[in-house]
Design an enzyme around this catalytic site. Structure first.
Site, PDB file in Angstrom:
ATOM      1  N   LYS A 185     -25.450  72.639 -59.547  1.00 51.00           N
ATOM      2  CA  LYS A 185     -26.083  72.141 -58.325  1.00 51.00           C
ATOM      3  C   LYS A 185     -25.291  72.628 -57.112  1.00 51.00           C
ATOM      4  CE  LYS A 185     -25.508  68.774 -55.680  1.00 51.00           C
ATOM      5  NZ  LYS A 185     -25.649  69.487 -54.385  1.00 51.00           N
ATOM      6  N   GLY A 237     -15.427  69.006 -54.292  1.00 47.05           N
ATOM      7  CA  GLY A 237     -15.955  68.493 -53.033  1.00 47.05           C
ATOM      8  C   GLY A 237     -14.974  67.525 -52.418  1.00 47.05           C
ATOM      9  N   SER A 238     -15.481  66.628 -51.606  1.00 49.37           N
ATOM     10  CA  SER A 238     -14.613  65.714 -50.876  1.00 49.37           C
ATOM     11  C   SER A 238     -14.049  64.633 -51.800  1.00 49.37           C
ATOM     12  CB  SER A 238     -15.407  65.057 -49.750  1.00 49.37           C
ATOM     13  OG  SER A 238     -16.462  64.308 -50.299  1.00 49.37           O
ATOM     14  N   THR A 239     -12.947  64.061 -51.378  1.00 49.04           N
ATOM     15  CA  THR A 239     -12.332  62.988 -52.158  1.00 49.04           C
ATOM     16  C   THR A 239     -13.263  61.772 -52.210  1.00 49.04           C
ATOM     17  OG1 THR A 239     -10.113  63.772 -51.714  1.00 49.04           O
ATOM     18  CG2 THR A 239     -10.333  61.432 -52.233  1.00 49.04           C
ATOM     19  N   ALA A 241     -16.577  61.649 -52.209  1.00 48.79           N
ATOM     20  CA  ALA A 241     -17.619  61.860 -53.219  1.00 48.79           C
ATOM     21  C   ALA A 241     -17.001  61.904 -54.613  1.00 48.79           C
ATOM     22  CB  ALA A 241     -18.383  63.139 -52.910  1.00 48.79           C
ATOM     23  N   GLY A 242     -15.806  62.498 -54.705  1.00 44.71           N
ATOM     24  CA  GLY A 242     -15.133  62.593 -56.007  1.00 44.71           C
ATOM     25  C   GLY A 242     -14.870  61.233 -56.622  1.00 44.71           C
ATOM     26  N   GLU A 259     -11.945  68.584 -58.306  1.00 44.23           N
ATOM     27  CA  GLU A 259     -11.166  69.368 -57.336  1.00 44.23           C
ATOM     28  C   GLU A 259     -11.554  68.849 -55.956  1.00 44.23           C
ATOM     29  OE1 GLU A 259      -8.861  71.355 -58.025  1.00 44.23           O
ATOM     30  OE2 GLU A 259      -9.208  71.989 -60.083  1.00 44.23           O
ATOM     31  N   CYS A 293      -9.739  73.882 -49.160  1.00 40.28           N
ATOM     32  CA  CYS A 293      -9.058  72.653 -49.589  1.00 40.28           C
ATOM     33  C   CYS A 293      -7.543  72.785 -49.645  1.00 40.28           C
ATOM     34  CB  CYS A 293      -9.592  72.260 -50.959  1.00 40.28           C
ATOM     35  SG  CYS A 293      -9.542  73.639 -52.122  1.00 40.28           S
ATOM     36  N   GLU A 391      -7.751  64.797 -43.804  1.00 37.72           N
ATOM     37  CA  GLU A 391      -8.250  66.166 -43.943  1.00 37.72           C
ATOM     38  C   GLU A 391      -9.280  66.438 -42.846  1.00 37.72           C
ATOM     39  OE1 GLU A 391     -10.993  67.251 -47.169  1.00 37.72           O
ATOM     40  OE2 GLU A 391      -9.611  68.900 -47.606  1.00 37.72           O
TER      41      GLU A 391
END
Ligand code: NAD
Length: 489
Positions: A185, A237-239, A241-242, A259, A293, A391
């Site tokens: 995706k 992706g972002s932390t 969303a992670g 990651e 990142c 970030e």
């Protein structure tokens, strides 16, 4: 007067899944705009839940086929994947161009990362799989044991827009080489390059269902993560969303590689000869318009040379060529989107309250379109300031003063993240010793390059697991032990 309409857009009507170009389940579409001109550059169908269902079913069938992809020998898979690597190479220049148009990555960089990395990674992991399949261990209980590696299954892979192709292949290359099947995706901002990948997969003759691509937003991503037909999730992706992805995978006991974000430190030691390293230093701190990142966005400068080094850095970042990313001379292009620019400008406003603005701080003069932000550097930044802790994901750096190496380590480690970092010194042994002191998944001495032979990934809020190297392959394999009926030799 005759008006000639020269607009050309790249449009796809179907989705690539199950080895075919398939009618999407809805008429929803994703429109892609240039980060530089805001023009419409293309459109693709927007994947929905029904499309994910069909893609996962195709990937599942391909994986479960008793004579299919998962059961090919490494050499057989290698032959198909070599055709894939060649098909990617044939399209590499256009893939890189599409990435640059969509997200603003300078063209010299998209040619290295987006054109160069995918075929290299495919070949690297094919070779690795050929070397690492089975192992016999003499047992402590009298008989031998065998340890074999099997593909982990159907992979749901979710990638961001900042380096879309190289990041895709950090996961897809080892997954395919191991014998997994993949539902990818991509991010809505960068989908046109993903369709080049689909065309390459088709031309290479990857068996039906081995690679399936469903572009869409976060809801579709979340649906893929929790889909019952998926065995492993690979998320970049972002932390924020992670954490959600990790929670869903935790509930399902589903293996996941994450990651995520970073706020790494570039530590300049008191013996550094920065003037001879400016190109590499820029590459480690502001590459891809600051949208990477692992970049070292906190610059730690020794008190003994603070004014001199701050002056060198001011010259470096105020002298960068900002402009059209398709121009090979451009060092810094636009940000990916209006939303991203708003976010970055919000942080610049915070920085103006928290620290001394050294370079930039606005929009570049003479450029009236595109999501540009000037390369921006703050000096005298407190290590606890928001701009030093959060970030930003744009061309914004913080210079922090330190007194001695011990304090430099302590400041470098004072972060919720732990992904990259670098140390700059005339003494490479001293650099190596310093590198050991920082709590991060990776670290560079006088530079930073993600060499595919070694694992890449983060600690703390920067992620879980590793990509690249044998460790990155192991993330897509199950380890199985067979207790043999065979005495130790
Ligand atoms: P993002 O998290 O908003 O989106 C990344 C991808 O995840 C997109 O495809 C998005 O549609 C999808 N997504 C978002 N929420 C989801 C959810 N709840 N479930 C499933 N999928 C979801 O991040 P972004 O803004 O696109 O990318 C920038 C971020 O990515 C930065 O934080 C950056 O540091 C990080 N990043 C990390 C690495 C790494 O290797 N560690 C590499 C590149 C980018």
């Amino acid at each position: 007067m005759t008006t000639v309409d020269t607009r050309q857009t790249i449009d796809y009507d179907r989705l690539f899944l199950g080895g075919e170009w398939t009618e999407p389940t809805t008429e929803d579409r994703i429109q892609v705009h240039s980060a530089t001109t805001h023009e419409l550059v293309g459109s693709v169908p927007e994947g929905r839940e029904g499309d994910i269902d069909a893609a996962v079913a195709a990937a599942r069938a391909a994986f479960d086929d008793p004579s299919g992809w998962a059961h090919f020998t490494p050499t057989q898979r290698g032959e198909v994947l070599e055709r894939f690597a060649k098909a990617l190479e044939a399209r590499g220049a256009e893939t890189a161009r599409r990435v640059t148009v969509q997200n603003g990555m300078p063209t010299w960089l998209s040619q290295q990362w987006e054109q160069g990395f995918p075929p290299m990674l495919v070949r690297f992991f094919v070779d690795l799989v050929k070397q690492t399949q089975e192992e016999i261990r003499p047992g402590l209980l009298g008989k031998q044991t065998m340890v074999i590696r099997k593909p982990i299954g159907v992979v749901g892979q979710i990638v961001p827009w900042n380096v879309p192709q190289a990041i895709t292949f950090l996961g897809m290359a080892p997954a395919l080489a191991a014998g997994c099947t993949v539902v990818l995706k991509p991010s809505p901002e960068t989908v046109l390059d993903a369709f080049m990948l689909a065309e390459a997969a088709e031309e290479a003759g990857l068996p039906a269902g081995v690679v399936n691509i469903i572009p869409g937003g976060r809801e579709v991503g979340a649906y893929l993560v929790s889909h019952p037909g998926v065995d492993k999730v690979s998320f970049t992706g972002s932390t924020a969303a992670g954490r959600k992805v990790a929670a869903a995978c935790g509930e399902l006991l589903r293996p996941v590689t994450l990651e995520l974000g970073g706020k790494s430190a570039a530590v300049i030691l008191d013996d550094a000869d920065l003037d001879s390293q400016l190109e590499d230093f820029f590459g480690n701190t502001m590459i891809n318009n600051g949208q990477v990142c692992w970049t070292s966005t906190r610059i730690l400068v020794p008190s003994s040379r603070y004014d001199e080094i701050t002056g060198t850095l001011a010259d470096l970042y105020s002298g960068l060529a900002v402009g059209d990313p398709l121009d090979p001379a451009t060092k810094v292009g636009p940000l990916v989107s209006e939303r991203q620019r708003e976010r970055v400008e919000g942080y610049i406003a915070v920085g103006k309250q928290e620290a001394r603005l050294l370079v930039g701080g606005g929009r570049p003069h003479g450029i009236d379109q595109g999501w540009f932000v000037e390369p921006t550097v703050f000096a005298d930044v407190d290590p606890k300031a928001r701009i030093a802790q959060e970030e930003i994901f744009g061309p914004v750096l913080s210079i922090i003063r330190y007194e001695d190496e011990q304090q430099a380590t302590q400041i470098a480690n004072d972060s919720e993240y732990g992904l990259g970092g670098s140390v700059w010194t005339a003494d490479s042994d001293r650099g190596e010793a310093f590198a050991r002191t920082v709590r991060s998944g990776t670290f560079g001495v006088n530079g930073y390059a993600n060499d595919p032979v070694a694992p890449f990934g983060g600690v703390k809020s920067s992620g879980l697991g590793r990509e690249l190297g044998p460790e990155g392959l192991a993330a897509f394999q199950e380890i199985k032990t067979i207790y043999l009926d065979r005495p130790n030799a």
